[in-house]
Write a protein that holds these residues in place. Structure first.
Motif, PDB file in Angstrom:
ATOM      1  N   HIS A 271     -15.637 -69.118 -22.880  1.00  0.00           N
ATOM      2  CA  HIS A 271     -16.731 -68.256 -22.901  1.00  0.00           C
ATOM      3  C   HIS A 271     -18.200 -68.073 -22.684  1.00  0.00           C
ATOM      4  O   HIS A 271     -18.682 -68.706 -23.461  1.00  0.00           O
ATOM      5  N   THR A 272     -18.789 -67.062 -21.479  1.00  0.00           N
ATOM      6  CA  THR A 272     -20.045 -67.372 -21.613  1.00  0.00           C
ATOM      7  C   THR A 272     -21.131 -65.973 -22.447  1.00  0.00           C
ATOM      8  O   THR A 272     -22.343 -66.185 -22.893  1.00  0.00           O
ATOM      9  N   LEU A 273     -20.180 -65.365 -23.307  1.00  0.00           N
ATOM     10  CA  LEU A 273     -20.889 -63.666 -23.969  1.00  0.00           C
ATOM     11  C   LEU A 273     -19.519 -63.618 -25.216  1.00  0.00           C
ATOM     12  O   LEU A 273     -18.883 -64.428 -24.949  1.00  0.00           O
ATOM     13  N   ALA A 274     -20.413 -63.450 -25.655  1.00  0.00           N
ATOM     14  CA  ALA A 274     -19.444 -63.281 -26.974  1.00  0.00           C
ATOM     15  C   ALA A 274     -18.448 -62.007 -26.965  1.00  0.00           C
ATOM     16  O   ALA A 274     -17.857 -62.212 -26.486  1.00  0.00           O
ATOM     17  N   VAL A 275     -17.958 -63.626 -27.683  1.00  0.00           N
ATOM     18  CA  VAL A 275     -15.808 -62.942 -27.709  1.00  0.00           C
ATOM     19  C   VAL A 275     -15.806 -61.636 -28.745  1.00  0.00           C
ATOM     20  O   VAL A 275     -16.088 -61.785 -29.890  1.00  0.00           O
ATOM     21  N   ILE A 276     -15.111 -60.339 -28.094  1.00  0.00           N
ATOM     22  CA  ILE A 276     -14.726 -59.491 -29.099  1.00  0.00           C
ATOM     23  C   ILE A 276     -13.885 -58.991 -29.612  1.00  0.00           C
ATOM     24  O   ILE A 276     -13.984 -58.634 -30.567  1.00  0.00           O
ATOM     25  N   MET A 316     -12.655 -55.134 -24.410  1.00  0.00           N
ATOM     26  CA  MET A 316     -12.274 -54.956 -25.656  1.00  0.00           C
ATOM     27  C   MET A 316     -11.357 -55.211 -26.627  1.00  0.00           C
ATOM     28  O   MET A 316     -11.577 -55.196 -28.117  1.00  0.00           O
ATOM     29  N   SER A 317     -10.469 -54.922 -26.420  1.00  0.00           N
ATOM     30  CA  SER A 317      -9.684 -54.492 -27.298  1.00  0.00           C
ATOM     31  C   SER A 317      -8.192 -55.970 -26.405  1.00  0.00           C
ATOM     32  O   SER A 317      -7.477 -55.711 -25.536  1.00  0.00           O
ATOM     33  N   LEU A 318      -7.099 -56.551 -27.146  1.00  0.00           N
ATOM     34  CA  LEU A 318      -6.444 -57.303 -27.069  1.00  0.00           C
ATOM     35  C   LEU A 318      -4.935 -57.088 -27.634  1.00  0.00           C
ATOM     36  O   LEU A 318      -5.373 -56.910 -28.925  1.00  0.00           O
ATOM     37  N   ILE A 319      -3.712 -56.856 -27.041  1.00  0.00           N
ATOM     38  CA  ILE A 319      -2.946 -56.819 -28.147  1.00  0.00           C
ATOM     39  C   ILE A 319      -1.697 -57.679 -27.025  1.00  0.00           C
ATOM     40  O   ILE A 319      -1.167 -57.563 -26.104  1.00  0.00           O
ATOM     41  N   CYS A 320      -0.427 -58.135 -27.897  1.00  0.00           N
ATOM     42  CA  CYS A 320       1.083 -58.379 -27.057  1.00  0.00           C
ATOM     43  C   CYS A 320       1.833 -56.976 -27.357  1.00  0.00           C
ATOM     44  O   CYS A 320       2.182 -56.613 -28.903  1.00  0.00           O
ATOM     45  N   TRP A 321       2.366 -56.779 -26.515  1.00  0.00           N
ATOM     46  CA  TRP A 321       4.012 -55.879 -26.659  1.00  0.00           C
ATOM     47  C   TRP A 321       5.207 -56.653 -26.209  1.00  0.00           C
ATOM     48  O   TRP A 321       5.031 -56.970 -24.536  1.00  0.00           O
ATOM     49  N   GLU A 353      -8.348 -44.408 -17.508  1.00  0.00           N
ATOM     50  CA  GLU A 353      -9.011 -43.565 -17.804  1.00  0.00           C
ATOM     51  C   GLU A 353     -10.511 -43.135 -17.285  1.00  0.00           C
ATOM     52  O   GLU A 353     -10.946 -43.675 -16.321  1.00  0.00           O
ATOM     53  N   GLU A 354     -10.310 -42.056 -17.818  1.00  0.00           N
ATOM     54  CA  GLU A 354     -11.699 -40.953 -17.187  1.00  0.00           C
ATOM     55  C   GLU A 354     -12.866 -42.342 -18.020  1.00  0.00           C
ATOM     56  O   GLU A 354     -14.138 -41.972 -17.529  1.00  0.00           O
ATOM     57  N   ASN A 355     -12.731 -42.598 -19.061  1.00  0.00           N
ATOM     58  CA  ASN A 355     -14.076 -43.194 -20.227  1.00  0.00           C
ATOM     59  C   ASN A 355     -13.612 -44.956 -20.459  1.00  0.00           C
ATOM     60  O   ASN A 355     -12.402 -45.192 -20.211  1.00  0.00           O
ATOM     61  N   GLY A 356     -14.506 -45.776 -20.597  1.00  0.00           N
ATOM     62  CA  GLY A 356     -14.352 -46.911 -20.773  1.00  0.00           C
ATOM     63  C   GLY A 356     -13.125 -46.571 -22.296  1.00  0.00           C
ATOM     64  O   GLY A 356     -13.058 -46.017 -23.401  1.00  0.00           O
ATOM     65  N   VAL A 357     -12.230 -47.348 -22.367  1.00  0.00           N
ATOM     66  CA  VAL A 357     -11.497 -48.100 -23.664  1.00  0.00           C
ATOM     67  C   VAL A 357     -11.617 -48.769 -23.892  1.00  0.00           C
ATOM     68  O   VAL A 357     -11.979 -50.143 -24.289  1.00  0.00           O
ATOM     69  N   LEU A 358     -11.946 -49.104 -25.523  1.00  0.00           N
ATOM     70  CA  LEU A 358     -12.402 -49.828 -27.180  1.00  0.00           C
ATOM     71  C   LEU A 358     -12.022 -49.991 -27.662  1.00  0.00           C
ATOM     72  O   LEU A 358     -11.973 -51.416 -28.272  1.00  0.00           O
TER      73      LEU A 358
END
Length: 435
Positions: A271-276, A316-321, A353-358
């Motif tokens: 990655h070239t920038l921060a890992v969130i 911003m976020s990751l999950i496995c389902w 979505e209408e807005n960014g997802v966090l």
């Protein structure tokens, strides 16, 4: 490091029961709707202006200020971790995402009454704005934990423990008694908390340039040095602890039971920038970054085996389902990834979505059906049935919710930008709206 979560696109909250346009210059005050009443803030008695909407030009009926929104909640049992499949979810069909549940229409946009939040709304049940922190039919607010002074960046509930741990940008770690809801301890860390993770007896806290580790059974502690800048995410995979850092590195430690210490094991570069965000599933480590990419790493050899570039802003976020990977971004989308022939991941569905997802978190409701908790930067957390993405509820907060944690017995926790931690519960007994 602070993110521009609004991205220049603030959500427009239309008032309940009416359109978004307002008459600006009526000549007779008796025919002018009170601006402060519309905002839920008028305290004049009597008020020279109308406390009702003027009749509209068409046949559409609007809901007046006496409209009250009632909510029922159901009691439940938590059915396991977020990656487990619930009954009724056809995990074998990637084409089922977003296809069930009929048309998803939103007839109005809700807003919490500012005066109710401050404890001085005089309209009571007649107020046109919400006097509750949630809207839905299957969960209820149990309590609120106050103490943090800034954003809650991590929540952990160790298995079998009667203590809840919360970390914040106010540079403290708070310990809460689960039985009484009282704060029983405050640890001043001297740096902003980026994330909190509980794994076995260990409580792990990501901070600038270090990961702090406490053994809550033996009171042993250790500082894991090596990170450059803030540690934003922690996850355990196989026998290693991984940390996503500000400089784009993913550092790994292996726990040595003989010495009771975490020992440096590897540094994953790419990655070239921060890992969130980090997540482990199916013998893979998934990492999401400010560089707008997701990388897939093999836990066998710690090599990057695929880079996903479909997002157009910070991941911003990751999950496995089940066999799916879910990702969210400030680009206002939630993407569902599925493996194709050869094992690579491709987007099979995109929810907008209408807005960014966090933040994302997977849970099961009272009937063991899968539900996605989806925090957005309009200060709401949406609850969606899966795989249809039919909205079934919403949680409101004073500022954005950045932390979500699942507990036992149908409990889940949210932490927002004001420092408030709220405790929610899936329920089966009908209740009124959560206040």
């Amino acid at each position: 490091m602070d993110f521009d979560l609004n991205g220049g696109n603030k959500r427009v909250f239309n008032r309940l029961g009416g359109g978004s346009t307002r008459s600006t210059a009526p000549t007779d005050s008796r025919q002018k709707v009170c601006f402060h009443w519309r905002a839920g803030r008028c305290n004049r008695s009597p008020c020279p202006y109308l406390h009702r909407e003027l009749p509209g030009p068409g046949p559409v009926q609007s809901q007046g200020p006496g409209y009250t929104n009632k909510r029922v909640a159901e009691e439940s049992g938590f059915a396991g971790p977020s990656h487990r499949r619930g009954p009724g979810f056809n995990g074998n069909s990637s084409s089922s995402w977003g296809r069930f549940g009929g048309n998803r229409t939103v007839t109005k946009t809700e807003k919490v009454c500012n005066f109710w939040v401050d404890g001085n709304c005089t309209y009571g049940d007649k107020c046109r704005y919400l006097h509750c922190w949630s809207k839905g039919d299957s969960f209820a607010l149990l309590t609120q934990l106050d103490g943090h002074e800034k954003l809650v960046s991590g929540i952990a509930l160790p298995s079998g423990s009667d203590k809840l741990y919360t970390g914040s940008k106010d540079e403290t770690l708070r310990v809460w008694d689960c039985a009484s809801g009282q704060c029983t301890g405050v640890l001043k860390l001297g740096g902003e908390v980026g994330c909190v993770l509980s794994e076995g007896p260990w409580l792990l806290v990501g901070m600038p340039n270090v990961v702090k580790a406490w053994n809550i059974e033996t009171n042993a502690d250790q500082s894991l040095n090596g990170p450059v800048g803030q540690v934003y995410s922690l996850v355990v995979g196989t026998d290693m602890l991984f940390a996503g850092t500000h400089d784009g590195s993913i550092l790994a430690w292996r726990y040595n039971a003989a010495t009771n210490n975490f020992e440096p094991a590897a540094s994953l570069q790419g990655h070239t920038l921060a890992v969130i965000t980090l997540y482990v599933g199916a013998n893979r480590l998934y990492s999401g970054s400010m560089d707008e990419s997701i990388k897939v790493w093999s836990l066998d050899n710690l090599q990057c085996i695929q880079t996903l570039t479909d997002h157009t802003s910070v991941v911003m976020s990751l999950i496995c389902w089940d066999q799916f990977l879910l990702s969210c971004s400030l680009d206002k989308t939630v993407k569902i990834w599925a493996a194709i022939e050869g094992g690579n991941l491709e987007v099979t569905y995109t929810h907008k979505e209408e807005n960014g997802v966090l933040a994302l978190c997977g849970v099961h409701d009272a009937e063991a059906k899968p539900v996605l908790l989806c925090s957005c930067n309009d200060n709401t957390l949406r609850l969606y049935d899966l795989p249809s993405f039919t909205e079934r509820g919403k949680i409101f907060s004073k500022e954005v919710i950045r932390s979500i944690q699942i507990g036992p017995g149908g409990i889940f926790f949210t932490g927002d930008g004001t420092g408030q931690v709220k405790v929610w519960k899936w329920s089966t007994e009908p209740t009124t709206a959560s206040s």
